[in-house]
Write a protein that holds these residues in place. Structure first.
Motif, PDB file in Angstrom:
ATOM      1  N   VAL A 187       0.865  -1.181   0.000  1.00 57.04           N
ATOM      2  CA  VAL A 187       0.000   0.000   0.000  1.00 57.04           C
ATOM      3  C   VAL A 187       0.900   1.229   0.000  1.00 57.04           C
ATOM      4  O   VAL A 187       1.765   1.357   0.871  1.00 57.04           O
ATOM      5  CB  VAL A 187      -0.922   0.017   1.244  1.00 57.04           C
ATOM      6  N   GLU A 188       0.709   2.082  -0.980  1.00 60.93           N
ATOM      7  CA  GLU A 188       1.493   3.319  -1.097  1.00 60.93           C
ATOM      8  C   GLU A 188       2.995   3.027  -1.054  1.00 60.93           C
ATOM      9  O   GLU A 188       3.763   3.752  -0.438  1.00 60.93           O
ATOM     10  CB  GLU A 188       1.088   4.319  -0.009  1.00 60.93           C
ATOM     11  N   GLY A 189       3.408   1.926  -1.690  1.00 56.77           N
ATOM     12  CA  GLY A 189       4.822   1.565  -1.727  1.00 56.77           C
ATOM     13  C   GLY A 189       5.361   1.027  -0.415  1.00 56.77           C
ATOM     14  O   GLY A 189       6.574   0.926  -0.246  1.00 56.77           O
ATOM     15  N   ARG A 190       4.470   0.665   0.496  1.00 57.99           N
ATOM     16  CA  ARG A 190       4.855   0.158   1.812  1.00 57.99           C
ATOM     17  C   ARG A 190       4.287  -1.248   1.980  1.00 57.99           C
ATOM     18  O   ARG A 190       3.261  -1.585   1.397  1.00 57.99           O
ATOM     19  CB  ARG A 190       4.327   1.097   2.899  1.00 57.99           C
ATOM     20  N   VAL A 191       4.943  -2.070   2.796  1.00 55.81           N
ATOM     21  CA  VAL A 191       4.601  -3.484   2.949  1.00 55.81           C
ATOM     22  C   VAL A 191       3.885  -3.699   4.284  1.00 55.81           C
ATOM     23  O   VAL A 191       4.386  -3.299   5.339  1.00 55.81           O
ATOM     24  CB  VAL A 191       5.883  -4.342   2.887  1.00 55.81           C
ATOM     25  N   MET A 218      12.347 -11.417   6.577  1.00 60.64           N
ATOM     26  CA  MET A 218      11.335 -11.702   5.578  1.00 60.64           C
ATOM     27  C   MET A 218      12.018 -12.559   4.521  1.00 60.64           C
ATOM     28  O   MET A 218      13.190 -12.336   4.198  1.00 60.64           O
ATOM     29  CB  MET A 218      10.850 -10.379   4.976  1.00 60.64           C
ATOM     30  N   PHE A 219      11.296 -13.554   4.001  1.00 59.71           N
ATOM     31  CA  PHE A 219      11.873 -14.467   3.024  1.00 59.71           C
ATOM     32  C   PHE A 219      11.083 -14.398   1.725  1.00 59.71           C
ATOM     33  O   PHE A 219       9.880 -14.629   1.708  1.00 59.71           O
ATOM     34  CB  PHE A 219      11.862 -15.898   3.568  1.00 59.71           C
ATOM     35  N   LEU A 220      11.798 -14.068   0.656  1.00 62.74           N
ATOM     36  CA  LEU A 220      11.233 -14.066  -0.695  1.00 62.74           C
ATOM     37  C   LEU A 220      12.005 -15.118  -1.474  1.00 62.74           C
ATOM     38  O   LEU A 220      13.161 -14.903  -1.827  1.00 62.74           O
ATOM     39  CB  LEU A 220      11.388 -12.698  -1.363  1.00 62.74           C
ATOM     40  N   GLY A 221      11.379 -16.257  -1.679  1.00 60.35           N
ATOM     41  CA  GLY A 221      12.096 -17.372  -2.285  1.00 60.35           C
ATOM     42  C   GLY A 221      13.233 -17.777  -1.362  1.00 60.35           C
ATOM     43  O   GLY A 221      13.038 -17.995  -0.168  1.00 60.35           O
ATOM     44  N   GLU A 222      14.436 -17.799  -1.876  1.00 60.49           N
ATOM     45  CA  GLU A 222      15.626 -18.148  -1.080  1.00 60.49           C
ATOM     46  C   GLU A 222      16.277 -16.925  -0.441  1.00 60.49           C
ATOM     47  O   GLU A 222      17.246 -17.056   0.303  1.00 60.49           O
ATOM     48  CB  GLU A 222      16.650 -18.870  -1.966  1.00 60.49           C
ATOM     49  N   ARG A 223      15.752 -15.751  -0.718  1.00 59.74           N
ATOM     50  CA  ARG A 223      16.366 -14.512  -0.238  1.00 59.74           C
ATOM     51  C   ARG A 223      15.834 -14.146   1.149  1.00 59.74           C
ATOM     52  O   ARG A 223      14.629 -14.044   1.356  1.00 59.74           O
ATOM     53  CB  ARG A 223      16.062 -13.395  -1.230  1.00 59.74           C
ATOM     54  N   GLU A 224      16.757 -13.915   2.096  1.00 62.36           N
ATOM     55  CA  GLU A 224      16.397 -13.464   3.444  1.00 62.36           C
ATOM     56  C   GLU A 224      16.697 -11.980   3.552  1.00 62.36           C
ATOM     57  O   GLU A 224      17.798 -11.535   3.237  1.00 62.36           O
ATOM     58  CB  GLU A 224      17.188 -14.233   4.506  1.00 62.36           C
ATOM     59  N   ILE A 225      15.697 -11.220   4.004  1.00 59.80           N
ATOM     60  CA  ILE A 225      15.824  -9.770   4.112  1.00 59.80           C
ATOM     61  C   ILE A 225      15.571  -9.367   5.561  1.00 59.80           C
ATOM     62  O   ILE A 225      14.489  -9.624   6.091  1.00 59.80           O
ATOM     63  CB  ILE A 225      14.817  -9.064   3.185  1.00 59.80           C
ATOM     64  N   ILE A 266      14.328  -7.267   8.577  1.00 61.31           N
ATOM     65  CA  ILE A 266      13.214  -6.316   8.670  1.00 61.31           C
ATOM     66  C   ILE A 266      13.018  -5.834  10.104  1.00 61.31           C
ATOM     67  O   ILE A 266      13.517  -6.440  11.056  1.00 61.31           O
ATOM     68  CB  ILE A 266      11.882  -6.936   8.184  1.00 61.31           C
ATOM     69  N   ARG A 267      12.267  -4.761  10.197  1.00 64.91           N
ATOM     70  CA  ARG A 267      11.766  -4.263  11.482  1.00 64.91           C
ATOM     71  C   ARG A 267      10.259  -4.120  11.324  1.00 64.91           C
ATOM     72  O   ARG A 267       9.775  -3.623  10.308  1.00 64.91           O
ATOM     73  CB  ARG A 267      12.403  -2.918  11.816  1.00 64.91           C
ATOM     74  N   ALA A 268       9.519  -4.562  12.314  1.00 65.93           N
ATOM     75  CA  ALA A 268       8.063  -4.476  12.307  1.00 65.93           C
ATOM     76  C   ALA A 268       7.634  -3.200  13.021  1.00 65.93           C
ATOM     77  O   ALA A 268       8.099  -2.915  14.130  1.00 65.93           O
ATOM     78  CB  ALA A 268       7.465  -5.696  12.999  1.00 65.93           C
ATOM     79  N   VAL A 269       6.746  -2.451  12.381  1.00 65.31           N
ATOM     80  CA  VAL A 269       6.246  -1.192  12.936  1.00 65.31           C
ATOM     81  C   VAL A 269       4.731  -1.289  13.024  1.00 65.31           C
ATOM     82  O   VAL A 269       4.051  -1.479  12.011  1.00 65.31           O
ATOM     83  CB  VAL A 269       6.656   0.007  12.047  1.00 65.31           C
ATOM     84  N   HIS A 270       4.203  -1.157  14.235  1.00 69.40           N
ATOM     85  CA  HIS A 270       2.752  -1.215  14.445  1.00 69.40           C
ATOM     86  C   HIS A 270       2.097  -0.006  13.780  1.00 69.40           C
ATOM     87  O   HIS A 270       2.559   1.119  13.920  1.00 69.40           O
ATOM     88  CB  HIS A 270       2.448  -1.235  15.951  1.00 69.40           C
ATOM     89  N   ASP A 327      -6.390  -4.373  14.088  1.00 69.35           N
ATOM     90  CA  ASP A 327      -5.510  -3.747  15.076  1.00 69.35           C
ATOM     91  C   ASP A 327      -4.110  -4.352  15.098  1.00 69.35           C
ATOM     92  O   ASP A 327      -3.224  -3.835  15.772  1.00 69.35           O
ATOM     93  CB  ASP A 327      -6.139  -3.809  16.480  1.00 69.35           C
ATOM     94  N   THR A 328      -3.902  -5.452  14.374  1.00 75.74           N
ATOM     95  CA  THR A 328      -2.559  -6.046  14.286  1.00 75.74           C
ATOM     96  C   THR A 328      -1.821  -5.585  13.026  1.00 75.74           C
ATOM     97  O   THR A 328      -0.729  -6.085  12.735  1.00 75.74           O
ATOM     98  CB  THR A 328      -2.610  -7.596  14.282  1.00 75.74           C
ATOM     99  N   THR A 329      -2.380  -4.643  12.286  1.00 74.93           N
ATOM    100  CA  THR A 329      -1.754  -4.185  11.053  1.00 74.93           C
ATOM    101  C   THR A 329      -0.321  -3.750  11.342  1.00 74.93           C
ATOM    102  O   THR A 329      -0.079  -2.889  12.187  1.00 74.93           O
ATOM    103  CB  THR A 329      -2.548  -3.023  10.423  1.00 74.93           C
ATOM    104  N   THR A 330       0.615  -4.370  10.636  1.00 78.48           N
ATOM    105  CA  THR A 330       2.036  -4.175  10.885  1.00 78.48           C
ATOM    106  C   THR A 330       2.744  -3.868   9.582  1.00 78.48           C
ATOM    107  O   THR A 330       2.569  -4.562   8.584  1.00 78.48           O
ATOM    108  CB  THR A 330       2.624  -5.465  11.506  1.00 78.48           C
ATOM    109  N   GLU A 331       3.548  -2.800   9.601  1.00 79.20           N
ATOM    110  CA  GLU A 331       4.362  -2.471   8.441  1.00 79.20           C
ATOM    111  C   GLU A 331       5.720  -3.134   8.599  1.00 79.20           C
ATOM    112  O   GLU A 331       6.312  -3.116   9.690  1.00 79.20           O
ATOM    113  CB  GLU A 331       4.531  -0.966   8.301  1.00 79.20           C
ATOM    114  N   LEU A 332       6.207  -3.728   7.525  1.00 78.62           N
ATOM    115  CA  LEU A 332       7.551  -4.293   7.515  1.00 78.62           C
ATOM    116  C   LEU A 332       8.459  -3.310   6.782  1.00 78.62           C
ATOM    117  O   LEU A 332       8.155  -2.897   5.664  1.00 78.62           O
ATOM    118  CB  LEU A 332       7.569  -5.647   6.808  1.00 78.62           C
TER     119      LEU A 332
END
Length: 141
Positions: free
Chosen positions: A55-59, A83-90, A92-96, A133-138
Motif C-alpha cells: 500500500v502506497e509503496g509500503r509493505v 522476511m523471506f522471498l524465495g531463497e532470499r532473506e531480508i 526487517i523491522r516491524a512497525v505497528h 488492530d494487528t496491522t504491521t508495516e515491515l
C-alpha cells in the motif's frame, strides 16, 4: 519536517527513503500471495507464511489468529526479524500501524489481492477490529 515518505527523481533513478523497499522487491511482494517471516531477531520463532500487501509503496501484514506465541506478539516484544522471498532473506523491522486511513487501505488491498472463494472469509475476518488492530508495516533494516 514531515514524516511522509518522499521520493526524489535523480535522472533515471528514483531514490527512495532508507526505510522503504526497492521497487524490484515491492514487485515480488505484490505478485506473491504468501511470503515467509521470522519474528524476533533473538527468538526461536519459526519461519511462517503470511499474506502480504503493498500500500502506497509500503509493505503490510496482519495476523488472522492472535495466539499467545504468534508472530504479532513476538514482534511486539522484539520488532526485528526476517522476511523471506524465495531463497532470499531480508532483515526487517516491524512497525505497528496506528493510522486508521492506512488500515482502511490495507483492508482494501487484502480484498483486491485475495479474492478467491476460499480466501474471502479470511479477508473478511482480517478486516474486523481484532485483526485490523494487528496491522504491521515491515520495513528494511
Amino acid at each position: 519536517m514531515s514524516n511522509l515518505p518522499i521520493s526524489k527523481n535523480n535522472g533515471d533513478q528514483t531514490i527512495k527513503p532508507k526505510n522503504r523497499f526497492p521497487n524490484d522487491i515491492l514487485a515480488v511482494i505484490q505478485k506473491d500471495k504468501i511470503i515467509g517471516i521470522r519474528a524476533g531477531k533473538e527468538s526461536t520463532h519459526r519461519v511462517i507464511g503470511v499474506w502480504v500487501v503493498v500500500v502506497e509503496g509500503r509493505v503490510f501484514i496482519r495476523s488472522w489468529s492472535i495466539k499467545p506465541r504468534s508472530w504479532w506478539r513476538t514482534f511486539l516484544e522484539d520488532p526485528y526479524g526476517s522476511m523471506f522471498l524465495g531463497e532470499r532473506e531480508i532483515p526487517i523491522r516491524a512497525v505497528h500501524t496506528r493510522s486508521e486511513r492506512l488500515k482502511d487501505l490495507v483492508s482494501q488491498a487484502y480484498q483486491e489481492k485475495y479474492h478467491t472463494p476460499g480466501s474471502i472469509q479470511f479477508v473478511k475476518d482480517m478486516s474486523r477490529k481484532k485483526s485490523r488492530d494487528t496491522t504491521t508495516e515491515l520495513v528494511p533494516f
